[in-house]
Scaffold this active site. Structure first.
Site, PDB file in Angstrom:
ATOM      1  N   PRO A   1       0.797  -1.223   0.000  1.00 19.75           N
ATOM      2  CA  PRO A   1       0.000   0.000   0.000  1.00 19.75           C
ATOM      3  C   PRO A   1       0.838   1.286   0.000  1.00 19.75           C
ATOM      4  CG  PRO A   1       0.076  -0.901   2.195  1.00 19.75           C
ATOM      5  CD  PRO A   1       0.807  -1.874   1.314  1.00 19.75           C
ATOM      6  N   CYS A   2       1.433   1.588  -1.134  1.00 22.56           N
ATOM      7  CA  CYS A   2       2.266   2.785  -1.231  1.00 22.56           C
ATOM      8  C   CYS A   2       1.460   4.062  -1.003  1.00 22.56           C
ATOM      9  CB  CYS A   2       2.995   2.817  -2.572  1.00 22.56           C
ATOM     10  SG  CYS A   2       1.957   2.518  -4.006  1.00 22.56           S
TER      11      CYS A   2
END
Length: 180
Positions: A138-139
Site C-alpha cells: 500500500p504505497c
C-alpha cells in the site's frame, strides 16, 4: 517467477490489473484512465502472458483488493508476492509499507527509519514509485513530510492517493504499537 496469466477487474476506483505466477502474485496494478489502458499496461509488463480467468486463489485476492478499495479493513499482508526481481532495498521498503494498517499512514522518512536507513526518504519514494504490487503493497499509505499527499505515480497522481486514503478513512500517523 514468470507470470502465467493476468486479468483486469473492476474496483470502486476503476479497473485494476493483476498477474500471477505459480502460487504468488507477480503484479498488481492500480487503474489507468480506462479498462483498456489498464490492459495495455499489463501487456507492456507481461507481453507474452495471456489474459485469463484467474485461478481460485487469485480470484480470492481480487475479491479482497476490491473490498479494500471499497473501504474494507484488510491489510492483504498474507497475499504471497513474487519479489524475486526486486532489489533488496525495495523489498525492505515494501515490507514496512505492508505493515501499515488500512486507515493509517507513515511518512517516507518514517519508512526510511524503520528500514534502518535514516536520510533515505527520497530513495524510499523511488522504491514506492516502482511498486509492482499496488495496492497489496500500500504505497498510498506513505506520505511526504508533515503528512502531505505528495509523490504518487499512479494515474491520477496525488488525487488517487488521497481518494484511496479517504476510502480507508485514514488517520495520519502510525497507531501505538504498530511497529513494536
Amino acid at each position: 517467477m514468470a507470470a502465467l496469466g493476468y486479468c483486469v477487474f473492476d474496483t470502486a476506483i476503476g479497473a485494476c490489473g493483476i498477474a500471477w505466477g505459480e502460487g504468488a502474485i507477480v503484479t498488481c496494478q492500480l487503474p489507468e484512465r480506462d479498462r483498456e489502458g489498464t490492459a495495455r499496461r499489463m501487456l507492456r509488463r507481461h507481453p507474452d502472458v495471456p489474459q485469463a480467468e484467474p485461478p481460485e486463489w487469485v480470484a480470492r485476492v481480487v475479491a479482497r483488493v476490491q473490498a479494500l478499495l471499497a473501504g474494507a479493513k484488510d491489510d492483504l499482508a498474507d497475499v504471497p508476492l513474487d519479489m524475486q526481481g526486486e532489489p533488496d532495498f525495495n523489498r525492505r521498503v515494501y515490507e514496512v509499507a505492508r505493515a501499515i494498517a488500512p486507515g493509517r499512514t507513515l511518512t517516507y522518512g518514517e519508512v526510511a527509519q524503520r528500514i534502518g536507513e535514516p536520510g533515505s526518504a527520497r530513495a524510499v519514494g523511488q522504491a514506492l514509485g516502482h511498486n509492482p504490487f499496488a495496492p497489496i503493497v500500500p504505497c498510498h499509505r506513505v506520505l511526504g513530510a508533515g503528512n502531505t499527499g505528495v509523490g504518487f505515480s499512479a494515474t491520477g497522481g496525488v488525487d488517487t492517493k488521497l481518494k484511496m486514503l479517504e476510502i480507508e478513512r485514514a488517520q495520519l500517523g502510525a497507531h501505538p504499537g504498530l511497529f513494536d
